[in-house]
Scaffold this motif. Structure first.
Motif, PDB file in Angstrom:
ATOM      1  N   GLY A 251       0.807  -1.210   0.000  1.00 12.39           N
ATOM      2  CA  GLY A 251       0.000   0.000   0.000  1.00 12.39           C
ATOM      3  C   GLY A 251       0.841   1.262   0.000  1.00 12.39           C
ATOM      4  N   PHE A 252       2.170   1.125   0.001  1.00 12.91           N
ATOM      5  CA  PHE A 252       3.085   2.267   0.044  1.00 12.91           C
ATOM      6  C   PHE A 252       4.094   2.180  -1.097  1.00 12.91           C
ATOM      7  CE2 PHE A 252       1.974   1.290   4.494  1.00 12.91           C
ATOM      8  CZ  PHE A 252       1.472   2.507   4.915  1.00 12.91           C
ATOM      9  N   THR A 253       4.659   3.333  -1.473  1.00 10.89           N
ATOM     10  CA  THR A 253       5.815   3.320  -2.358  1.00 10.89           C
ATOM     11  C   THR A 253       7.018   2.811  -1.555  1.00 10.89           C
ATOM     12  OG1 THR A 253       6.507   5.561  -1.772  1.00 10.89           O
ATOM     13  CG2 THR A 253       4.939   5.329  -3.617  1.00 10.89           C
ATOM     14  N   PRO A 254       8.064   2.323  -2.214  1.00 16.06           N
ATOM     15  CA  PRO A 254       9.238   1.855  -1.467  1.00 16.06           C
ATOM     16  C   PRO A 254       9.813   2.915  -0.526  1.00 16.06           C
ATOM     17  CG  PRO A 254       9.378   1.148  -3.736  1.00 16.06           C
ATOM     18  CD  PRO A 254       8.197   2.069  -3.663  1.00 16.06           C
ATOM     19  N   LYS A 255       9.893   4.173  -0.980  1.00 18.34           N
ATOM     20  CA  LYS A 255      10.468   5.227  -0.139  1.00 18.34           C
ATOM     21  C   LYS A 255       9.672   5.416   1.138  1.00 18.34           C
ATOM     22  CE  LYS A 255      11.926  10.074  -0.232  1.00 18.34           C
ATOM     23  NZ  LYS A 255      12.038  11.303  -1.075  1.00 18.34           N
ATOM     24  N   VAL A 256       8.352   5.475   1.031  1.00 17.38           N
ATOM     25  CA  VAL A 256       7.504   5.647   2.212  1.00 17.38           C
ATOM     26  C   VAL A 256       7.548   4.397   3.081  1.00 17.38           C
ATOM     27  CG1 VAL A 256       5.136   5.964   3.017  1.00 17.38           C
ATOM     28  CG2 VAL A 256       5.991   7.301   1.076  1.00 17.38           C
ATOM     29  N   PHE A 257       7.499   3.228   2.441  1.00 12.42           N
ATOM     30  CA  PHE A 257       7.528   1.971   3.188  1.00 12.42           C
ATOM     31  C   PHE A 257       8.770   1.879   4.074  1.00 12.42           C
ATOM     32  CE2 PHE A 257       8.978  -2.445   3.508  1.00 12.42           C
ATOM     33  CZ  PHE A 257       7.868  -3.046   4.078  1.00 12.42           C
ATOM     34  N   PHE A 258       9.936   2.126   3.502  1.00 11.74           N
ATOM     35  CA  PHE A 258      11.167   1.982   4.281  1.00 11.74           C
ATOM     36  C   PHE A 258      11.351   3.090   5.309  1.00 11.74           C
ATOM     37  CE2 PHE A 258      12.424  -0.818   0.708  1.00 11.74           C
ATOM     38  CZ  PHE A 258      12.717  -1.945   1.461  1.00 11.74           C
ATOM     39  N   SER A 259      10.654   4.207   5.145  1.00 14.53           N
ATOM     40  CA  SER A 259      10.719   5.265   6.159  1.00 14.53           C
ATOM     41  C   SER A 259       9.850   4.943   7.370  1.00 14.53           C
ATOM     42  CB  SER A 259      10.286   6.610   5.564  1.00 14.53           C
ATOM     43  OG  SER A 259       8.893   6.637   5.315  1.00 14.53           O
ATOM     44  N   LYS A 260       8.904   4.010   7.211  1.00 14.39           N
ATOM     45  CA  LYS A 260       7.955   3.713   8.279  1.00 14.39           C
ATOM     46  C   LYS A 260       8.152   2.355   8.936  1.00 14.39           C
ATOM     47  CE  LYS A 260       4.086   6.459   6.395  1.00 14.39           C
ATOM     48  NZ  LYS A 260       3.849   7.260   7.620  1.00 14.39           N
ATOM     49  N   ILE A 261       8.778   1.424   8.249  1.00 15.69           N
ATOM     50  CA  ILE A 261       8.818   0.053   8.727  1.00 15.69           C
ATOM     51  C   ILE A 261       9.605  -0.081  10.027  1.00 15.69           C
ATOM     52  CG2 ILE A 261      10.869  -0.634   7.414  1.00 15.69           C
ATOM     53  CD1 ILE A 261       9.460  -3.349   6.954  1.00 15.69           C
ATOM     54  N   ALA A 262       9.092  -0.926  10.921  1.00 10.50           N
ATOM     55  CA  ALA A 262       9.779  -1.265  12.163  1.00 10.50           C
ATOM     56  C   ALA A 262      10.179  -2.732  12.083  1.00 10.50           C
ATOM     57  CB  ALA A 262       8.868  -1.022  13.354  1.00 10.50           C
ATOM     58  N   ALA A 263      11.465  -3.009  12.197  1.00  8.14           N
ATOM     59  CA  ALA A 263      11.968  -4.381  12.192  1.00  8.14           C
ATOM     60  C   ALA A 263      12.269  -4.777  13.633  1.00  8.14           C
ATOM     61  CB  ALA A 263      13.220  -4.492  11.324  1.00  8.14           C
TER      62      ALA A 263
END
Length: 274
Positions: A251-263
């Motif tokens: 549901g996100f672009t890669p840039k937004v996804f990687f700025s939000k993801i918590a591992a």
């Protein structure tokens, strides 16, 4: 919230199970909401005193003291899902590797997937055993008991065709290999491969392949945090292809996804909290 990931201790189970995780939440803690994303695993969850509301893209679990144990299976998970927990939660989730769960069930995996969020009850003693396991206070003892239960249910299962196909698909050198090329390489038709995937993995080969590439891109980025914008691009044909897949699966672009993801838990769990 307590979230702990455990690797199987049993050498036997390491072949079939990627990991277990325990999630606990007290009644006093605020509700927890996050997005989770498609994976190649078959996911079995057990939870005590909960009631779960499910739609195609949302799972809301609330504490319900009078509710019986919930035991659920997710294996045809191909889009982002919003997860919400409210109230006291006591839950254990098992991530079975592709074809892993098949070695513990008596019917094809597809048999257990009727409905949006099917009740998973593969054996007469299953819910009683899972209730007993969830009642154990010590986490290590829970995992030990869960492993013992699954070992007791292990049965022969083999699908040489799928084992061959999965070996090809999970090889990182083959991330861009087309299904047509793979079919020609192993000498079996796409129709036959599709049938085996549907019976035993509950995904199409193209869905599975897309998720493998997506997860490889996530891990590549996590392993190369100083190289944002490059590392997760390497496994896609081009940037538009990458963006299209990420939007479909997250549901996100890669840039937004990687700025939000918590591992979390040594990168085993990858969520976006809301």
């Amino acid at each position: 919230m307590i979230l702990k990931v455990y690797q199987p201790e049993s050498p036997i189970l390491k072949r079939y199970i990627e990991c277990f995780y325990i999630l606990e939440k007290t009644a006093a803690e605020k509700p927890i909401t996050y997005f989770t994303f498609p994976s190649i695993y078959s996911i079995v969850t057990i939870s005590a005193q909960t009631s779960t509301f499910v739609t195609a893209d949302k799972i809301i679990t609330t504490h319900c003291p009078t509710a019986p144990i919930e035991t659920n299976l997710v294996c045809d998970f191909n889009q982002p899902v919003l997860i919400s927990y409210d109230g006291k939660i006591n839950e254990i989730t098992t991530y079975f590797k592709p074809l892993g769960l098949n070695a513990f069930i008596t019917d094809d995996l597809r048999h257990y997937t009727a409905g949006t969020f099917p009740d998973f009850n593969p054996y007469d003693d299953y819910k009683e055993a899972m209730t007993s396991i969830l009642s154990l206070m010590d986490h290590q003892e829970r995992i030990k008991a869960l492993e013992a239960y699954w070992i007791s249910k292990l049965r022969p299962f083999a699908d040489p065709l799928l084992e061959n196909v999965l070996g090809e698909m999970l090889d990182t050198d083959n991330l861009n290999q087309s299904i047509t090329t793979l079919s020609r390489k192993i000498g079996r038709s796409r129709t036959t491969i599709n049938k085996h995937f549907d019976q035993h993995i509950c995904k199409s080969p193209s869905q599975f392949k897309k998720i493998v590439r997506f997860r490889a891109a996530i891990q590549s980025q996590l392993d190369n945090k100083d190289n944002l914008g490059l590392s997760y691009h390497v496994d896609y044909f081009d940037q538009s292809h990458m963006i299209r897949d990420f939007k479909k699966l997250t549901g996100f672009t890669p840039k937004v996804f990687f700025s939000k993801i918590a591992a979390l838990e040594r990168d085993e769990i990858k969520w976006i909290f809301i």
